[in-house]
Design a protein around this motif. Structure first.
Motif, PDB file in Angstrom:
ATOM      1  N   ALA A  77     -78.711 -50.152   6.208  1.00 36.14           N
ATOM      2  CA  ALA A  77     -78.924 -51.036   5.062  1.00 36.14           C
ATOM      3  C   ALA A  77     -79.120 -52.486   5.500  1.00 36.14           C
ATOM      4  CB  ALA A  77     -77.732 -50.937   4.107  1.00 36.14           C
ATOM      5  N   SER A  78     -78.339 -52.915   6.505  1.00 34.16           N
ATOM      6  CA  SER A  78     -78.397 -54.322   6.912  1.00 34.16           C
ATOM      7  C   SER A  78     -79.622 -54.659   7.758  1.00 34.16           C
ATOM      8  CB  SER A  78     -77.121 -54.691   7.684  1.00 34.16           C
ATOM      9  OG  SER A  78     -77.029 -53.967   8.897  1.00 34.16           O
ATOM     10  N   THR A  79     -80.233 -53.666   8.373  1.00 36.74           N
ATOM     11  CA  THR A  79     -81.409 -53.933   9.223  1.00 36.74           C
ATOM     12  C   THR A  79     -82.723 -53.528   8.561  1.00 36.74           C
ATOM     13  OG1 THR A  79     -81.172 -51.780  10.342  1.00 36.74           O
ATOM     14  CG2 THR A  79     -80.075 -53.681  11.350  1.00 36.74           C
ATOM     15  N   LYS A  80     -82.646 -52.992   7.370  1.00 38.31           N
ATOM     16  CA  LYS A  80     -83.858 -52.548   6.672  1.00 38.31           C
ATOM     17  C   LYS A  80     -84.816 -53.705   6.426  1.00 38.31           C
ATOM     18  CE  LYS A  80     -85.291 -49.645   2.785  1.00 38.31           C
ATOM     19  NZ  LYS A  80     -84.821 -48.841   1.621  1.00 38.31           N
ATOM     20  N   SER A  81     -84.253 -54.870   6.113  1.00 38.42           N
ATOM     21  CA  SER A  81     -85.097 -56.037   5.846  1.00 38.42           C
ATOM     22  C   SER A  81     -85.840 -56.507   7.093  1.00 38.42           C
ATOM     23  CB  SER A  81     -84.240 -57.183   5.289  1.00 38.42           C
ATOM     24  OG  SER A  81     -83.263 -57.583   6.236  1.00 38.42           O
ATOM     25  N   LYS A  82     -85.369 -56.082   8.256  1.00 35.58           N
ATOM     26  CA  LYS A  82     -86.026 -56.438   9.514  1.00 35.58           C
ATOM     27  C   LYS A  82     -87.100 -55.415   9.896  1.00 35.58           C
ATOM     28  CE  LYS A  82     -81.956 -58.789  11.404  1.00 35.58           C
ATOM     29  NZ  LYS A  82     -80.981 -58.852  12.527  1.00 35.58           N
ATOM     30  N   ALA A  93     -75.267 -30.768   0.796  1.00 35.64           N
ATOM     31  CA  ALA A  93     -74.046 -31.205   0.116  1.00 35.64           C
ATOM     32  C   ALA A  93     -73.435 -32.408   0.829  1.00 35.64           C
ATOM     33  CB  ALA A  93     -73.047 -30.055   0.046  1.00 35.64           C
ATOM     34  N   TYR A  94     -73.421 -32.349   2.150  1.00 37.23           N
ATOM     35  CA  TYR A  94     -72.881 -33.459   2.934  1.00 37.23           C
ATOM     36  C   TYR A  94     -73.719 -34.717   2.744  1.00 37.23           C
ATOM     37  CZ  TYR A  94     -71.587 -36.265   6.980  1.00 37.23           C
ATOM     38  OH  TYR A  94     -71.198 -37.294   7.789  1.00 37.23           O
ATOM     39  N   ASP A  95     -75.031 -34.557   2.766  1.00 36.53           N
ATOM     40  CA  ASP A  95     -75.934 -35.698   2.614  1.00 36.53           C
ATOM     41  C   ASP A  95     -75.757 -36.357   1.246  1.00 36.53           C
ATOM     42  OD1 ASP A  95     -78.150 -37.116   4.018  1.00 36.53           O
ATOM     43  OD2 ASP A  95     -79.298 -36.520   2.266  1.00 36.53           O
ATOM     44  N   ARG A  96     -75.569 -35.547   0.223  1.00 34.83           N
ATOM     45  CA  ARG A  96     -75.358 -36.088  -1.121  1.00 34.83           C
ATOM     46  C   ARG A  96     -74.044 -36.858  -1.199  1.00 34.83           C
ATOM     47  NH1 ARG A  96     -77.563 -31.028  -2.786  1.00 34.83           N
ATOM     48  NH2 ARG A  96     -75.457 -30.188  -3.015  1.00 34.83           N
ATOM     49  N   SER A  97     -73.026 -36.381  -0.503  1.00 39.47           N
ATOM     50  CA  SER A  97     -71.720 -37.045  -0.561  1.00 39.47           C
ATOM     51  C   SER A  97     -71.719 -38.355   0.223  1.00 39.47           C
ATOM     52  CB  SER A  97     -70.627 -36.111  -0.023  1.00 39.47           C
ATOM     53  OG  SER A  97     -70.797 -35.878   1.369  1.00 39.47           O
ATOM     54  N   VAL A  98     -72.464 -38.398   1.329  1.00 35.95           N
ATOM     55  CA  VAL A  98     -72.499 -39.599   2.173  1.00 35.95           C
ATOM     56  C   VAL A  98     -73.455 -40.646   1.616  1.00 35.95           C
ATOM     57  CG1 VAL A  98     -73.107 -40.478   4.465  1.00 35.95           C
ATOM     58  CG2 VAL A  98     -71.827 -38.343   4.241  1.00 35.95           C
ATOM     59  N   GLU A  99     -74.595 -40.183   1.066  1.00 36.88           N
ATOM     60  CA  GLU A  99     -75.653 -41.077   0.584  1.00 36.88           C
ATOM     61  C   GLU A  99     -76.015 -42.120   1.644  1.00 36.88           C
ATOM     62  OE1 GLU A  99     -74.228 -42.724  -3.075  1.00 36.88           O
ATOM     63  OE2 GLU A  99     -74.834 -40.972  -4.256  1.00 36.88           O
ATOM     64  N   PRO A 100     -76.581 -41.684   2.762  1.00 36.98           N
ATOM     65  CA  PRO A 100     -76.854 -42.602   3.872  1.00 36.98           C
ATOM     66  C   PRO A 100     -77.917 -43.653   3.584  1.00 36.98           C
ATOM     67  CG  PRO A 100     -77.890 -40.488   4.274  1.00 36.98           C
ATOM     68  CD  PRO A 100     -77.024 -40.315   3.058  1.00 36.98           C
ATOM     69  N   GLY A 101     -78.790 -43.371   2.609  1.00 37.37           N
ATOM     70  CA  GLY A 101     -79.833 -44.334   2.294  1.00 37.37           C
ATOM     71  C   GLY A 101     -81.108 -44.130   3.087  1.00 37.37           C
ATOM     72  N   TYR A 102     -81.169 -43.074   3.872  1.00 38.45           N
ATOM     73  CA  TYR A 102     -82.375 -42.731   4.630  1.00 38.45           C
ATOM     74  C   TYR A 102     -82.470 -41.206   4.715  1.00 38.45           C
ATOM     75  CZ  TYR A 102     -78.893 -42.403   8.390  1.00 38.45           C
ATOM     76  OH  TYR A 102     -77.776 -42.094   9.145  1.00 38.45           O
ATOM     77  N   PRO A 103     -83.664 -40.661   4.937  1.00 40.43           N
ATOM     78  CA  PRO A 103     -83.837 -39.206   4.923  1.00 40.43           C
ATOM     79  C   PRO A 103     -83.396 -38.535   6.222  1.00 40.43           C
ATOM     80  CG  PRO A 103     -85.916 -40.250   5.404  1.00 40.43           C
ATOM     81  CD  PRO A 103     -84.947 -41.371   5.115  1.00 40.43           C
TER      82      PRO A 103
END
Length: 205
Positions: A115-120, A138-148
């Motif tokens: 999230a913090s380096t996306k703007s770069k 299920a794990y991916d939904r719980s973590v919500e990493p913000g990337y695929p």
């Protein structure tokens, strides 16, 4: 005909021998399992060998002259889309599995730095390896990493990195520079400061 009875001391000796054999077999099995997880450069897997090698999360940089081109990566993601590495951008490629405890431990680190380096212009991409799809989703939904994350149950994507820079540990993280070359590698759960510094260094090149 009556069965011949062995002396009591023979029966006791036989039982002791059986116990010793059982212990030896168990020790051999344990040794084999540990050998399959042994670390070190010399123990890196060969092509087709997907032993899991523990790492300490230390980020290892590769000089520009020693960097190798990353293979073309493209695959179906856990949410049904398609993901690939985009030319001209810095990428962080993370191999993980829902059953992997170190992967769960480093998940907040990856999420925050992504999230913090996306703007770069830094793109993160996960590769889910040797996992049940439902468990990974299920794990991916719980973590919500913000990337695929690409679903790589067979290990096809991971095996493309075998050779000079094999990501042979689960988890493992690669940083790919804007020229599409592997610039850094970490085997094991990465630490926040180490990964952030590494990503920043490659981005600022």
């Amino acid at each position: 005909m009556s069965a011949k009875r062995l002396p009591a001391n023979s029966v006791t000796a036989g039982r002791a021998t059986a116990k010793r054999l059982t212990a030896l077999v168990a020790a051999a099995v344990a040794a084999t399992a540990l050998a399959g997880c042994a670390g070190g450069q010399a123990a890196q897997p060969r092509s087709g060998d997907t032993r899991f090698i523990p790492g300490d999360g230390r980020v290892e940089f590769f000089d520009a002259a020693q960097r190798h081109k990353a293979p073309v990566i493209e695959g179906q993601t856990l949410d049904g889309g398609t993901a690939t590495l985009t030319a001209g951008k810095v990428h962080v490629l993370n191999f993980w599995a829902s059953w992997c405890a170190p992967c769960r431990a480093e998940a907040p680190v990856l999420k925050d730095i992504a999230a913090s380096t996306k703007s770069k212009g830094v793109d993160f991409l996960g590769v889910n390896f040797k996992d049940l799809k439902a468990s990974a989703q299920a794990y991916d939904r719980s973590v919500e990493p913000g990337y695929p994350s690409i679903y790589d149950q067979s290990g096809k994507v991971l095996l493309q990195f075998q050779g000079t820079v094999p990501p042979a540990a689960i988890p493992s993280t690669l940083i790919i520079d804007a020229q599409g070359r592997i610039a850094a590698r970490a085997l094991g759960a990465v630490k926040y400061d180490d990964l952030l510094k590494a990503v920043t260094k490659v981005t600022d090149e």
